[in-house]
Design a protein around this motif. Structure first.
Motif, short mmCIF file in Angstrom:
data_model
loop_
_atom_site.label_atom_id
_atom_site.label_comp_id
_atom_site.label_asym_id
_atom_site.label_seq_id
_atom_site.Cartn_x
_atom_site.Cartn_y
_atom_site.Cartn_z
N HIS A 110 -39.08 69.99 12.30
CA HIS A 110 -39.98 70.99 12.89
C HIS A 110 -39.28 72.30 13.27
O HIS A 110 -39.78 73.04 14.11
N SER A 111 -38.17 72.60 12.63
CA SER A 111 -37.58 73.92 12.83
C SER A 111 -38.42 74.94 12.08
O SER A 111 -38.99 74.65 11.02
N MET A 112 -38.51 76.16 12.60
CA MET A 112 -39.32 77.17 11.95
C MET A 112 -38.71 77.61 10.63
O MET A 112 -39.44 78.05 9.73
N GLY A 127 -41.04 77.53 7.64
CA GLY A 127 -41.24 78.83 7.00
C GLY A 127 -40.99 78.76 5.51
O GLY A 127 -41.73 79.37 4.71
N ASN A 165 -48.54 72.63 20.30
CA ASN A 165 -47.29 73.39 20.32
C ASN A 165 -46.29 72.81 21.31
O ASN A 165 -45.09 72.73 21.04
N ARG A 204 -46.77 80.49 16.62
CA ARG A 204 -46.47 79.96 15.29
C ARG A 204 -46.32 81.06 14.26
O ARG A 204 -45.37 81.07 13.46
N THR A 224 -40.91 76.66 18.87
CA THR A 224 -40.85 78.12 18.81
C THR A 224 -40.08 78.70 19.99
O THR A 224 -40.28 79.85 20.35
N GLU A 229 -43.23 83.44 14.32
CA GLU A 229 -42.02 82.72 13.90
C GLU A 229 -42.04 82.45 12.40
O GLU A 229 -41.01 82.56 11.73
N LEU A 230 -43.21 82.09 11.86
CA LEU A 230 -43.31 81.92 10.41
C LEU A 230 -43.06 83.24 9.69
O LEU A 230 -42.39 83.28 8.66
N GLN A 289 -39.50 84.05 9.18
CA GLN A 289 -38.90 83.26 8.10
C GLN A 289 -39.39 83.73 6.73
O GLN A 289 -38.63 83.76 5.76
N ASN A 339 -46.89 72.25 13.03
CA ASN A 339 -46.31 73.15 14.01
C ASN A 339 -44.82 72.85 14.16
O ASN A 339 -44.36 71.75 13.83
N GLY A 340 -44.11 73.81 14.69
CA GLY A 340 -42.70 73.62 14.95
C GLY A 340 -42.34 74.11 16.33
O GLY A 340 -43.19 74.64 17.05
#
Length: 413
Positions: free
Chosen positions: A388-390, A394, A318, A20, A203, A23-24, A27, A200-201
């Motif tokens: 739930h896309s990062m 983000g 996840n 997570r 990943t 990936e955050l 963004q 969560n998204g």
């Protein structure tokens, strides 16, 4: 803006498990926020030690994101070792081991379930005069009690409960992955006006989801579970459902794959042998940057929870969001007001701890026409991309960090 995210259980994409924060961080970088992820060099979830022998810390750049690893002792399955690992990591954060040459942080995020390291992040934020954001990924220590790791009267749990309340009361902002966690947080001191849900998204990025038909057995229906084999996941119920399906003669066209590792894997494998479930296979964990191709081999996924009351606040697994992103029907056993599979109309939802109902759901999907299953998969993928896309998450996380920094600056003025 400089942001530190203190996550004891930080992982990189070449490892199995949740990614997570990297990936955050990617963004957040697009929003002008430079992130340093601070993690334990070694802990029981990771499959490696990130800190070379004899070193107190090590720093990596992974996909453009800075990771600062702090040396920690080996963390075995014994909980005493895990607790010691947590204590060493938290102490190192409070001492800012290896962190003093980094740019001064404008905000520090401390993330659960390790509340000790979150507390160390809070103390560090105080040293720098920076705002502190508490991220609740799991409601701890309640989850530890409900899945049977500790008695609620254990001294360690009692101490963590007090620490939990302190962090709720003193965080400048709280980010939760669970949509209904505010019902737990507010009575324990959290401010309702300073809680934001950032779930969560998925990943797995843009990994290929195409099926290699040359590796498929056309007559078989492949049901897949990919995740931890631990107390929180009721895989015993899945094996019992498999036994029921075998008694119905459906095992000849069914293949169940359990992918991953965890403390219960050996016992589950032995249980499958004793039940003569030769159509159930156990496969090793797969790094996050390779899991998309594996998941694409499934006809459907399953995720099976126990009936613990902690799930009434929602879930943040996840694997569920990766399942949705791949675009396959999902069978979920869960008792919660929040159920993404139901919201997405992407599969079948049943109650927890019901092997017979789980067997019925598997049988129903096996007998569902291919075009209907494909439609479920399309709805799953559409829901995942929208919610739930990062990139979407983000941006939401960046808004929280900017808001808390602005509020902090105003209060200082």
């Amino acid at each position: 803006m400089q942001a530190w995210i203190v996550n004891h259980f930080a992982l990189t994409p070449d490892q199995p498990g949740g990614t997570r924060h990297i990936e955050l961080a990617k963004q957040l970088a697009e929003q002008g926020i430079d992130v340093t992820i601070v993690g334990a060099g070694q802990q029981h979830i990771s499959d490696r030690n990130h800190v070379p022998a004899g070193r107190a810390w090590h720093r990596d750049m992974v996909q453009g994101v800075r990771f600062h690893w702090v040396a920690t002792p080996s963390s075995s399955p014994k909980y005493s070792a895990r607790i010691w690992n947590n204590i060493v990591f938290a102490s190192s954060i409070a001492a800012r081991r290896g962190l003093k040459d980094l740019p001064r942080p404008d905000v520090i995020v401390g993330t659960s379930p390790d509340l000790m390291s979150a507390f160390a992040a809070y103390l560090t934020a105080k040293v720098f005069g920076a705002p502190f954001v508490l991220e609740i990924r799991d409601i701890w220590p309640q989850s530890a009690v409900e899945i049977g790791l500790f008695s609620r009267h254990h001294p360690f749990i009692l101490a963590l409960s007090q620490l939990e309340k302190f962090l709720y009361r003193n965080a400048d902002w709280i980010v939760t992955l669970l949509p209904l966690a505010h019902k737990h947080i507010i009575p324990r001191g959290g401010d309702a006006q300073r809680i934001t849900w950032v779930p969560n998204g998925f990943t797995i990025g843009e990994q290929a989801f195409e099926v290699d038909e040359t590796k498929r057995v056309p007559k078989n229906f492949t049901l897949m579970y990919a995740g931890s084999h631990g107390n929180a996941n009721n895989l015993e119920s899945l094996l019992e459902a498999a036994r029921i399906l075998k008694s119905r003669g459906l095992h000849e066209t069914l293949e169940i794959k359990l992918i991953g590792d965890g403390p219960n894997k050996d016992a589950l494998r032995q249980q499958a042998i004793e039940m003569e479930l030769d159509f159930v296979g156990f496969e090793p964990a797969v790094p996050k940057n390779e899991i998309g191709a594996i998941l694409s081999q499934a006809d459907a996924f399953c995720i099976v929870f126990h009936g613990h009351s902690v799930y009434r606040h929602g879930i943040s697994a996840n694997k569920l969001y990766d399942y949705l992103a791949v675009g396959r029907p999902i069978i979920i056993a869960l008792d919660s007001e929040y159920n993404p599979v139901v919201e997405a109309s992407a599969g079948i939802a049943i109650g927890p701890d019901q092997p017979s109902a789980l067997a019925d759901a598997i049988q129903k999907l096996m007998q569902t026409p291919d075009d209907e299953r494909r439609e479920m998969g399309v709805r799953a993928r559409t829901y995942a991309v929208k919610n739930h896309s990062m990139k979407f998450l983000g941006n939401r996380f960046a808004e929280v960090l900017q808001r808390v920094c602005d509020r902090h600056a105003e209060s200082r003025d």
